[in-house]
Design an enzyme around this catalytic site. Structure first.
Site, PDB file in Angstrom:
ATOM      1  N   CYS A  27     -26.289  24.010 -44.236  1.00 46.44           N
ATOM      2  CA  CYS A  27     -26.017  23.490 -42.959  1.00 46.44           C
ATOM      3  C   CYS A  27     -25.696  24.451 -41.999  1.00 46.44           C
ATOM      4  O   CYS A  27     -25.477  24.156 -40.614  1.00 46.44           O
ATOM      5  CB  CYS A  27     -25.091  22.309 -43.106  1.00 46.44           C
ATOM      6  N   ASP A  59     -24.164  10.061 -34.781  1.00 45.97           N
ATOM      7  CA  ASP A  59     -23.818   9.391 -36.098  1.00 45.97           C
ATOM      8  C   ASP A  59     -24.648   9.951 -37.042  1.00 45.97           C
ATOM      9  O   ASP A  59     -25.456  10.693 -36.892  1.00 45.97           O
ATOM     10  CB  ASP A  59     -23.854   7.857 -36.122  1.00 45.97           C
ATOM     11  N   ASP A  60     -24.293   9.441 -38.631  1.00 42.87           N
ATOM     12  CA  ASP A  60     -24.841  10.366 -39.629  1.00 42.87           C
ATOM     13  C   ASP A  60     -26.316   9.737 -40.057  1.00 42.87           C
ATOM     14  O   ASP A  60     -27.121  10.434 -40.309  1.00 42.87           O
ATOM     15  CB  ASP A  60     -24.177  10.191 -40.737  1.00 42.87           C
ATOM     16  N   ASP A  77     -32.499  15.329 -43.987  1.00 44.90           N
ATOM     17  CA  ASP A  77     -31.740  16.430 -43.928  1.00 44.90           C
ATOM     18  C   ASP A  77     -32.696  17.461 -44.788  1.00 44.90           C
ATOM     19  O   ASP A  77     -33.047  17.275 -45.781  1.00 44.90           O
ATOM     20  CB  ASP A  77     -30.564  16.306 -44.429  1.00 44.90           C
ATOM     21  N   ASP A 100     -25.577  11.414 -46.075  1.00 47.07           N
ATOM     22  CA  ASP A 100     -25.491  10.360 -44.613  1.00 47.07           C
ATOM     23  C   ASP A 100     -25.569   8.996 -44.819  1.00 47.07           C
ATOM     24  O   ASP A 100     -25.168   8.428 -44.033  1.00 47.07           O
ATOM     25  CB  ASP A 100     -26.626  11.168 -43.567  1.00 47.07           C
ATOM     26  N   GLY A 148     -43.549  12.556 -50.449  1.00 48.26           N
ATOM     27  CA  GLY A 148     -43.305  13.212 -49.374  1.00 48.26           C
ATOM     28  C   GLY A 148     -44.044  13.979 -48.837  1.00 48.26           C
ATOM     29  O   GLY A 148     -45.117  13.693 -48.577  1.00 48.26           O
ATOM     30  N   HIS A 149     -43.661  15.175 -48.031  1.00 52.04           N
ATOM     31  CA  HIS A 149     -44.471  15.956 -47.427  1.00 52.04           C
ATOM     32  C   HIS A 149     -44.237  17.410 -47.449  1.00 52.04           C
ATOM     33  O   HIS A 149     -43.014  17.826 -47.555  1.00 52.04           O
ATOM     34  CB  HIS A 149     -44.232  15.537 -45.833  1.00 52.04           C
ATOM     35  N   SER A 150     -45.257  18.375 -47.745  1.00 47.12           N
ATOM     36  CA  SER A 150     -44.849  19.931 -47.974  1.00 47.12           C
ATOM     37  C   SER A 150     -45.962  20.409 -47.109  1.00 47.12           C
ATOM     38  O   SER A 150     -47.178  19.974 -46.926  1.00 47.12           O
ATOM     39  CB  SER A 150     -45.153  20.067 -49.556  1.00 47.12           C
ATOM     40  N   ASP A 233     -19.460  12.366 -42.614  1.00 44.95           N
ATOM     41  CA  ASP A 233     -19.645  13.384 -43.722  1.00 44.95           C
ATOM     42  C   ASP A 233     -19.469  14.703 -42.952  1.00 44.95           C
ATOM     43  O   ASP A 233     -19.915  15.079 -41.877  1.00 44.95           O
ATOM     44  CB  ASP A 233     -20.713  13.465 -44.803  1.00 44.95           C
TER      45      ASP A 233
HETATM   46 CO    CO Z   1     -23.644  13.721 -41.518  1.00 47.46          CO
HETATM   47 CO    CO Z   2     -27.230  15.117 -41.766  1.00 42.54          CO
END
Ligand code: CO
Ligand code: CO
Length: 338
Positions: A27, A59-60, A77, A100, A148-150, A233
């Protein structure tokens, strides 16, 4: 087949240090808070009648009402390697992405993987280990990961987009904090310092990995049970940054008792030894205009409190059994650290 190499070790990919492929860490590789706010300033205001939580308060997760009594949460994320071990990185990224949803008082119901991989440079078997780690943590959360995606990417990146559900009347919001309530933090801070040390020296910090791979589910459920209305968080903007965002959105201030803030083992030593990340310094620069400090609170203490976290705990406006109270909210604005 003959080989002059020494006997192989059980290590999975001992030669690969994944953090060496990351320009930033976890992060801490977020776009700095001030710059991000400026860049998206004209893009807020996605308010339809069903939008319960939009962009306006940072917000999250987004929350929309899909029918009476049911809110759907959406968040994503992903980041570059925070640790060298592929499986652990996968676990950390998944716990962080799921967080989140928990930070909103929700329950994750489905996730999809987001992957960037330098396929010419790193073996795909290593990517498989990352995905296995993510899957393991999602399974612990009872959240299926479906596709998903790659993309081929010069820098490895991994994370998830997560969809959750919540009771629209009981969302844990950034803008619902009131004055005169305790502030509780559910995980120790300092993993940014330890991840930076790990990246630079190769030392492994088991306590940091343990806290980063832990789900925030139990803390979220405890907050809902306690009637909490506001929580977030603690991730890339650090404790001070996320506290500032929540207090600003709610129109209240806060007092932090620095001595009560729990630290991961080794964090203070990593600070002393100079492993502060650029992201942490930017976090502190960003909140500094809103800070007041008491006697004995020096720059080092503030850097600790601003340390950019990866998969940090919940910062809850209220009290949760078994977790430390680190301060309280007050009428007014700004953060007093004492
Ligand atoms: Co968050
Ligand atoms: Co986040």
């Amino acid at each position: 087949m003959t080989s002059s190499a020494s006997p192989s070790t059980p290590l999975r990919h001992p030669a690969v240090r994944l953090t060496g492929y990351a320009h930033g860490g976890g992060c801490a590789c977020k776009i700095p808070p001030g710059e991000l706010e400026e860049a998206v300033a004209g893009l807020t205001g996605q308010t339809g009648e069903n939008v319960l939580v939009g962009l306006d308060d940072g917000d999250d997760a987004a929350a929309v009402l899909v029918r009476e009594g049911l809110a759907v949460l959406s968040t994503a994320d992903f980041f570059t390697p925070v640790v060298d071990d592929a499986y652990d990185w996968g676990r950390i990224a998944a716990a962080n992405a799921l967080s989140d949803v928990y930070a909103m008082g929700g329950r994750p119901v489905v996730a999809i993987n987001l992957v960037g991989w330098p396929r010419d440079v790193l073996p795909l078997a290593l990517m498989t280990e990352v995905l296995e780690g993510g899957l393991a943590v999602a399974a612990e959360a009872g959240c299926p990961v479906i596709g998903g995606h790659s993309i081929d990417d010069p820098e490895p990146k991994y994370g998830m987009a997560v969809t959750g559900v919540a009771d629209p009347e009981r969302l844990l919001r950034n803008d619902a904090a009131e004055a005169g309530l305790p502030l509780t933090l559910t995980k120790p801070i300092g993993v940014g310092l330890l991840n930076n040390r790990h990246k630079r020296t190769g030392e492994v910090f088991d306590a940091a990995i343990a806290t980063m791979t832990a789900l925030n589910r139990d803390a979220s459920e405890a907050a809902l049970a306690a009637g909490v209305r506001a929580a977030t968080d603690v991730t890339g903007f650090g404790l001070l940054g996320h506290l500032h965002k929540m207090m600003r959105a709610s129109g209240v201030g806060a007092v932090i008792d620095a001595a009560a803030v729990p630290l991961v083992d080794g964090a203070r030593e990593a600070l002393r030894d100079g492993f502060v990340s650029g992201g942490t310094q930017r976090n502190l620069d960003w909140v500094r205009p809103h800070l007041r400090t008491g006697p004995g609170i020096d720059e080092d203490e503030l850097l600790l409190l601003a340390d950019a976290q990866t998969s940090g705990g919940l910062l809850v406006v209220g009290e949760l059994p078994g977790h430390p109270v680190i301060g309280h909210t007050v009428a007014g604005a700004g953060i007093e650290v004492r």
